[in-house]
Design a protein around this motif. Structure first.
Motif, short mmCIF file in Angstrom:
data_model
loop_
_atom_site.label_atom_id
_atom_site.label_comp_id
_atom_site.label_asym_id
_atom_site.label_seq_id
_atom_site.Cartn_x
_atom_site.Cartn_y
_atom_site.Cartn_z
N UNK A 54 28.11 19.89 -17.50
CA UNK A 54 27.49 20.90 -18.09
C UNK A 54 25.90 20.55 -18.47
N UNK A 55 25.87 19.54 -19.16
CA UNK A 55 24.48 19.09 -19.57
C UNK A 55 23.63 18.99 -18.30
N UNK A 56 24.12 18.12 -17.29
CA UNK A 56 23.24 17.98 -16.01
C UNK A 56 22.73 19.54 -15.45
N UNK A 57 23.60 20.30 -15.57
CA UNK A 57 23.31 21.82 -14.97
C UNK A 57 22.34 22.24 -16.19
N UNK A 58 22.39 22.18 -17.38
CA UNK A 58 21.31 22.78 -18.36
C UNK A 58 19.90 22.13 -18.07
N UNK A 59 19.89 20.61 -17.99
CA UNK A 59 18.80 20.18 -17.74
C UNK A 59 18.22 20.51 -16.45
N UNK A 60 18.92 20.58 -15.28
CA UNK A 60 18.49 21.06 -14.16
C UNK A 60 17.78 22.34 -14.32
N UNK A 61 18.37 23.30 -14.78
CA UNK A 61 17.81 24.72 -15.31
C UNK A 61 16.33 24.65 -15.86
N UNK A 62 16.30 23.75 -17.00
CA UNK A 62 15.02 23.42 -17.64
C UNK A 62 13.96 22.73 -17.00
N UNK A 63 14.66 21.73 -16.13
CA UNK A 63 13.71 21.30 -15.21
C UNK A 63 12.70 22.37 -14.29
N UNK A 64 13.48 23.22 -13.80
CA UNK A 64 13.28 24.27 -12.87
C UNK A 64 12.17 25.23 -13.74
N UNK A 65 12.59 25.37 -14.88
CA UNK A 65 11.51 26.09 -15.80
C UNK A 65 10.31 25.51 -15.86
N UNK A 66 10.11 24.01 -16.14
CA UNK A 66 9.03 23.35 -16.10
C UNK A 66 8.23 23.69 -15.01
N UNK A 67 8.93 23.51 -13.82
CA UNK A 67 7.86 23.69 -12.65
C UNK A 67 7.59 25.25 -12.31
N UNK A 68 8.50 26.24 -12.86
CA UNK A 68 7.92 27.54 -12.90
C UNK A 68 6.76 27.76 -13.65
N UNK A 69 6.96 27.23 -14.90
CA UNK A 69 5.65 27.27 -15.53
C UNK A 69 4.49 26.76 -14.94
N UNK A 70 4.71 25.46 -14.38
CA UNK A 70 3.44 25.02 -13.55
C UNK A 70 2.81 26.11 -12.56
N UNK A 71 3.92 26.69 -11.77
CA UNK A 71 3.51 27.73 -10.95
C UNK A 71 2.72 28.99 -11.45
N UNK A 72 3.28 29.24 -12.61
CA UNK A 72 2.55 30.28 -13.31
C UNK A 72 1.36 30.03 -13.71
N UNK A 73 0.90 28.89 -14.19
CA UNK A 73 -0.44 28.37 -14.37
C UNK A 73 -1.24 28.27 -12.90
N UNK A 74 -0.74 27.86 -12.08
CA UNK A 74 -1.41 27.84 -11.04
C UNK A 74 -2.00 29.23 -10.57
#
Length: 250
Positions: A54-74
């Protein structure tokens, strides 16, 4: 949909900081996490512990959010009224995502928008649509030897203070899973096969906001993103609803 980047105000900044802070906080907790019943080897983490997955899935989701944040900054929509702050947040987000280069990602992503699903698109397959080969080619476009070296150095430094098993489970595995998640929902599904909607050459998943958020922060609504790249990820659901209403009307 009537919307301009200036209307975001500071909301994009707070959403970005929330995602980055949540990623940091959960990772800090998980790097010292011990299963209630350690494995027979005596380590603090047990793969028989369902919470680990469960923690792996949660952290994966937040990792994706980190990238999406970078994408929006782009796209300049994290802090549209402050370009320097916008790029600083994007730079931090890409750095946290396995030491990616903000400049390299930005250049490649703008090419993707200008030449989506064509031979000039750096995210598109090079003549072989096989999903695994496409993913390898996609990853190779952005991953450098310097990133791998930086990750290796960081891993060897962090394991001085944190258990190796925790680093692998909660820092490395989620990064790999998130990379494939971003590829699958943000590149493969929306751009595979033939396209009937130039110039965007992108399709969207069916209207389902819960799944769209869980799967990839609404980037399954991919036609809307290409059609209105000035929309932050949290506005794509509204754009998809508008698209669906127009489709029904016609």
């Amino acid at each position: 949909m009537s919307f301009s980047p200036a209307q975001i105000g500071n909301k994009g900044i707070w959403i970005a900081l929330t995602i980055l802070s949540a990623w940091f906080a959960l990772l800090a907790f998980l790097l010292t996490y011990r299963s209630p019943e350690p494995s027979v080897t005596g380590i603090g983490l047990s793969w028989a512990d369902p919470l680990v997955y469960l923690f792996i899935l949660l952290q994966t989701h937040l990792y994706t959010g980190v990238f999406i944040t970078a994408h929006d900054a782009i796209h300049g929509v994290v802090a549209p009224n402050n370009k320097r702050l916008n790029n600083a947040i994007g730079w931090v987000a890409t750095l946290l995502f396995a030491y990616n280069s903000y400049g390299k990602l930005s250049a490649g992503h703008h090419l993707h928008h200008r030449h989506a699903a064509t031979e000039h698109d750096p995210d598109y397959h090079r003549g072989n649509p096989n999903i695994l080969l496409w993913f390898v080619d996609f990853a190779r476009s952005y991953v450098s030897i310097w990133q791998i070296l930086a990750m290796a150095i960081t891993y060897n430094v962090l394991k001085i203070w944190f258990p190796m098993e925790n680093l692998i489970a909660f820092w490395m595995i989620p990064a790999v899973l998130s990379t494939f998640q971003l590829f699958f929902f943000g590149t493969y599904l929306p751009h595979r096969g033939d396209h009937e909607n130039p110039p965007h050459n992108a399709r969207s998943q069916r209207l389902n906001h819960a799944w769209a958020f869980v799967s990839c922060y609404f980037f399954g609504y991919h036609f809307e993103h290409h059609d209105q790249p000035y929309l932050p990820w949290w506005k794509l659901a509204e754009a998809r609803e508008t698209s669906e209403e127009l489709r029904v009307e016609h």
